[in-house]
Design a protein around this motif. Structure first.
Motif: not given
Length: 152
Positions: A45-61
């Motif tokens: 809520t305070e914006g300290i945690i700005a979000g979440y994401r999955a880290y992809l393997s560039p080579e595999k995509v």
């Protein structure tokens, strides 16, 4: 907002594994899952945690070439900067962009399928852009340290 030692420990745990459950956070922080969940929610809520994401393997995509590109602007006007930044935000192959001090005005981080795609980006997008005077690219040969968590 002041961060206490428990907040910092929670943030470090989330940077290691953003999918950790309230139960797992509670165990890591030596508190109940509901207390850990409330702390996490407050930090979101305070914006300290700005979000979440999955880290992809560039080579595999299919992204086999990573490069950093330095951009020198032709003239330093507000309109040139706005036009250039707008272009960077519309290009999915430009995954990061920073303004800099020193000789270059911008640093771009790009991922491309191959060298031909990188060449097209430089020759057909960046160099012809009216705000751009000079482009210098460095192709990443090996990533020796992955993006690391923030040192909280």
């Amino acid at each position: 907002m002041e961060l206490d030692p428990i907040d910092l420990k929670l943030l470090a745990a989330l940077q290691r594994d953003s999918t950790i459950t309230a139960h797992g956070l509670g165990e890591a922080l030596n508190m109940s899952p509901s207390q850990a969940g409330r702390r996490r929610q407050r930090l979101e809520t305070e914006g300290i945690i700005a979000g979440y994401r999955a880290y992809l393997s560039p080579e595999k995509v299919g992204l086999r070439v990573q490069a950093f590109i330095q951009i020198v602007m032709a003239t330093h006007t507000a309109q040139n900067a706005q036009d250039f930044v707008r272009m960077t935000r519309t290009r999915p192959d430009i995954v990061g962009a920073w303004t800099l001090t020193g000789e270059a005005d911008y640093l771009l981080r790009v991922y491309c399928a191959d060298l031909a795609a990188l060449n097209l980006l430089v020759q057909q997008v960046l160099l012809p852009h009216p705000a751009v005077s000079r482009v210098q690219s460095q192709i990443v040969m090996e990533r020796v340290k992955p993006d690391a968590p923030l040192p909280v």
